[in-house]
Design a protein around this motif. Sequence first.
Motif, PDB file in Angstrom:
ATOM      1  N   ARG A 274      -0.950   2.249   7.719  1.00 47.08           N
ATOM      2  CA  ARG A 274      -0.448   1.875   8.837  1.00 47.08           C
ATOM      3  C   ARG A 274      -0.228   0.216   8.688  1.00 47.08           C
ATOM      4  O   ARG A 274      -1.015  -0.636   8.439  1.00 47.08           O
ATOM      5  N   TYR A 275       1.257   0.045   8.850  1.00 49.30           N
ATOM      6  CA  TYR A 275       1.734  -1.333   8.608  1.00 49.30           C
ATOM      7  C   TYR A 275       2.034  -2.104   9.987  1.00 49.30           C
ATOM      8  O   TYR A 275       2.858  -1.776  10.620  1.00 49.30           O
ATOM      9  N   LEU A 276       1.184  -2.875  10.412  1.00 52.74           N
ATOM     10  CA  LEU A 276       1.254  -3.545  11.677  1.00 52.74           C
ATOM     11  C   LEU A 276       2.258  -4.747  11.782  1.00 52.74           C
ATOM     12  O   LEU A 276       2.362  -5.474  10.861  1.00 52.74           O
ATOM     13  N   ASN A 277       2.931  -4.621  12.758  1.00 49.34           N
ATOM     14  CA  ASN A 277       3.930  -5.690  13.253  1.00 49.34           C
ATOM     15  C   ASN A 277       4.021  -5.998  14.610  1.00 49.34           C
ATOM     16  O   ASN A 277       3.731  -4.833  15.407  1.00 49.34           O
ATOM     17  N   PRO A 278       4.397  -6.966  15.188  1.00 54.77           N
ATOM     18  CA  PRO A 278       4.523  -7.085  16.593  1.00 54.77           C
ATOM     19  C   PRO A 278       5.438  -6.119  17.328  1.00 54.77           C
ATOM     20  O   PRO A 278       5.270  -5.986  18.848  1.00 54.77           O
ATOM     21  N   ASP A 279       6.446  -5.457  16.877  1.00 59.22           N
ATOM     22  CA  ASP A 279       7.287  -4.728  17.390  1.00 59.22           C
ATOM     23  C   ASP A 279       6.979  -3.319  17.038  1.00 59.22           C
ATOM     24  O   ASP A 279       7.463  -2.505  18.119  1.00 59.22           O
ATOM     25  N   VAL A 280       6.199  -2.860  16.299  1.00 60.53           N
ATOM     26  CA  VAL A 280       5.880  -1.547  16.111  1.00 60.53           C
ATOM     27  C   VAL A 280       4.812  -1.245  14.826  1.00 60.53           C
ATOM     28  O   VAL A 280       4.681  -2.339  13.946  1.00 60.53           O
ATOM     29  N   THR A 281       4.125  -0.289  14.897  1.00 61.24           N
ATOM     30  CA  THR A 281       3.272  -0.026  13.768  1.00 61.24           C
ATOM     31  C   THR A 281       4.016   1.149  13.111  1.00 61.24           C
ATOM     32  O   THR A 281       4.254   2.172  13.389  1.00 61.24           O
ATOM     33  N   ALA A 282       4.439   0.621  11.655  1.00 58.46           N
ATOM     34  CA  ALA A 282       5.120   1.450  10.791  1.00 58.46           C
ATOM     35  C   ALA A 282       4.232   2.334  10.158  1.00 58.46           C
ATOM     36  O   ALA A 282       3.279   1.892   9.554  1.00 58.46           O
ATOM     37  N   HIS A 283       4.692   3.675   9.746  1.00 56.93           N
ATOM     38  CA  HIS A 283       3.511   4.598   9.181  1.00 56.93           C
ATOM     39  C   HIS A 283       4.231   4.703   7.786  1.00 56.93           C
ATOM     40  O   HIS A 283       5.262   5.482   7.456  1.00 56.93           O
ATOM     41  N   LEU A 284       3.798   4.162   7.051  1.00 51.44           N
ATOM     42  CA  LEU A 284       4.053   3.885   5.427  1.00 51.44           C
ATOM     43  C   LEU A 284       4.222   4.955   4.790  1.00 51.44           C
ATOM     44  O   LEU A 284       4.780   5.457   3.768  1.00 51.44           O
ATOM     45  N   ASP A 285       3.027   5.896   5.254  1.00 47.33           N
ATOM     46  CA  ASP A 285       2.873   7.347   4.184  1.00 47.33           C
ATOM     47  C   ASP A 285       3.955   8.346   4.758  1.00 47.33           C
ATOM     48  O   ASP A 285       3.702   9.622   4.085  1.00 47.33           O
ATOM     49  N   THR A 286       4.553   8.283   5.640  1.00 47.53           N
ATOM     50  CA  THR A 286       5.681   9.123   5.826  1.00 47.53           C
ATOM     51  C   THR A 286       7.099   8.712   5.067  1.00 47.53           C
ATOM     52  O   THR A 286       8.105   9.542   5.382  1.00 47.53           O
ATOM     53  N   VAL A 287       7.201   7.765   4.461  1.00 47.52           N
ATOM     54  CA  VAL A 287       8.307   7.253   3.794  1.00 47.52           C
ATOM     55  C   VAL A 287       8.711   8.024   2.656  1.00 47.52           C
ATOM     56  O   VAL A 287       7.603   8.076   1.978  1.00 47.52           O
ATOM     57  N   ARG A 288       9.639   8.212   2.282  1.00 49.78           N
ATOM     58  CA  ARG A 288      10.339   9.046   1.256  1.00 49.78           C
ATOM     59  C   ARG A 288      11.404   8.230   0.402  1.00 49.78           C
ATOM     60  O   ARG A 288      12.177   7.559   1.204  1.00 49.78           O
ATOM     61  N   LEU A 289      11.466   8.073  -0.954  1.00 53.48           N
ATOM     62  CA  LEU A 289      12.186   7.485  -1.425  1.00 53.48           C
ATOM     63  C   LEU A 289      12.927   8.454  -2.552  1.00 53.48           C
ATOM     64  O   LEU A 289      12.364   9.269  -2.947  1.00 53.48           O
TER      65      LEU A 289
END
Length: 583
Positions: A274-289
């Motif tokens: 969980r990558y915290l930012n003031p606008d959103v919490t981004a879920h890095l474990d769902t990212v695909r490359l």
Amino acid sequence: MAGPIRIAGFSGYLGDRRSALDEAMAGDPVDVLIGDYLAEFTLAMLAARHRNDPSRGYVEYFLTQLEPHVPAIAERGTRVVVNAGGFNPAGLAEAVRRLVAEAGADLRVAHVEGDNVLPRLDELQAEGHGLASVDTGEPLSSWRGRPVAANAYLGGWGIATALRAGADVVVCGRVTDASLTVGPAAWWHEWEPTDFDRLAAAVVAGHIIECGPHTTGGNFSGFTEIPGLVAPGFPIAEIDSDGTTVITKHSGHGGAVTVDTVTAQLVYEIQGPRYLNPDVTAHLDTVRLSEIGPDRVQLSGATGSPPPPTTKVALFAPIGHQIVTTLYATGLDIEEKVALIRAQAEALLDDAEAELDVSAIGVAAEDPQRQWHATVQVRIMATAAEREPLQRLVAGVGQLYLSSIPGFFTDTAARQAATPSTRIDYWPALLDVGAVGHVVVLDDGSRIEIEPCAAVEKPSQPEHPAPPPWEPRSTRRAPLGRVAHARAGDKGGNSNVGLWVSNPDAWPWLRSLLTSDELRRLMPEAAGLEIVRHEFPNLRAVHFVLRGLLGTGGSSNLRVDPIGKAVGEFLRARLVDVPEELL
């Protein structure tokens, strides 16, 4: 606007190569140029300049970078967004306006402010905001330091608002690194504050391009396979309206964009999935490359949830002085030689209240073929509340040539520190977003208040169970780095390191091997620390946070590698049992 927005970086930190904006302007067409200049410690340095001269406090060389390109930026309609405003974004915005006027160009300049909460610290504490340390939980009132910088991390909506109001250049102070990308993407695609999946995708894209050449092969453990590393290029993020992003670079520039170079930056300086930012919490474990072409890596699958109710505040304070000096030990009995140097350094401090670290860097080779193969550097670092004992230490070391170890010498061509420097301590805290001002100031002086997101959610990192044991098979002792890549960094006093494999067949072995206990075995320095472990199956990565490895932060600890940049490369050098088929 139609189509994806193309956002190109041209600075990854204060001190990044000055020619980067020249390179970007000569490169492929882009819609927005972003410059990231602020690391956590940078603001403390800029704050000192601002205190000495209220007209300063921003990154002055940004003006030198920008000046020759003002006419072309106006002609192309390219937007420029930077956090070079540091401690004085209003001052830098006004300096940019003078450049624009001198060039006779038609560019509007706005700035974002509100991050500087230093003047409000007493007020905030009186209102019940304890500004407790994220690491210790202690209130700010218990800190021994007197803060000289206190900056809250702002999100990207101020930038988006400035661009929507017609600004061509947006100068910021301490926005998050990813906000430099989130703001332009939200403006371009007319996103709403609740478009959390899209905002999360922009946060991921911003995190990947924020460190410039990190994404094109710089500081990459597979660097031997990357072309043009003498000057690796800066990355470009192409962000579509649904958040799908392609990471690429300027054609013809050095370096390469691959799944591995992008993964390296994705696992850099994070605290978990969980990558915290003031606008959103981004879920890095769902990212695909996925690699969709030469120097083109697609990011998909990013998901987001509401941002946390607090934002981070970085506080800095002087807590004394520090000094470093080095000398060399050669040949036999290195341990005994270092022990004598340590004893002599302790005697020179003469029971002063000081911290002392004497470290041998390197190992003397057996049967060395050159003198330097038999030589290790001996680094002496000391800290104290007052300057005098440190000055006494350095002067005394200079008097040991005839009374210390055999072969005592220093590098007389390298300047040794003669006077102590100020030691700066770091205090990371959280503050309710509603207590932080976030204001856009346009070129006509009008001010636009940015409201925090109405939907917030207290964040938590997922818990990953211990992996299943690896079935025994034919193995060979080999360096971990023969199979795995790594990237390490810092978050205040914590070091983070992500290790991953390119080969899908190696993933079950890697996740089974890299338990927290195994990490403690591989890195004895971390044996007594709390270690947090997470898995990123989509990236075939295991990520660790080593709490407290860096003391209270890179600006004040005594480690030779103060911000943990080489932790990953150290782990890659350790021998482990590797399945034969993976070698």
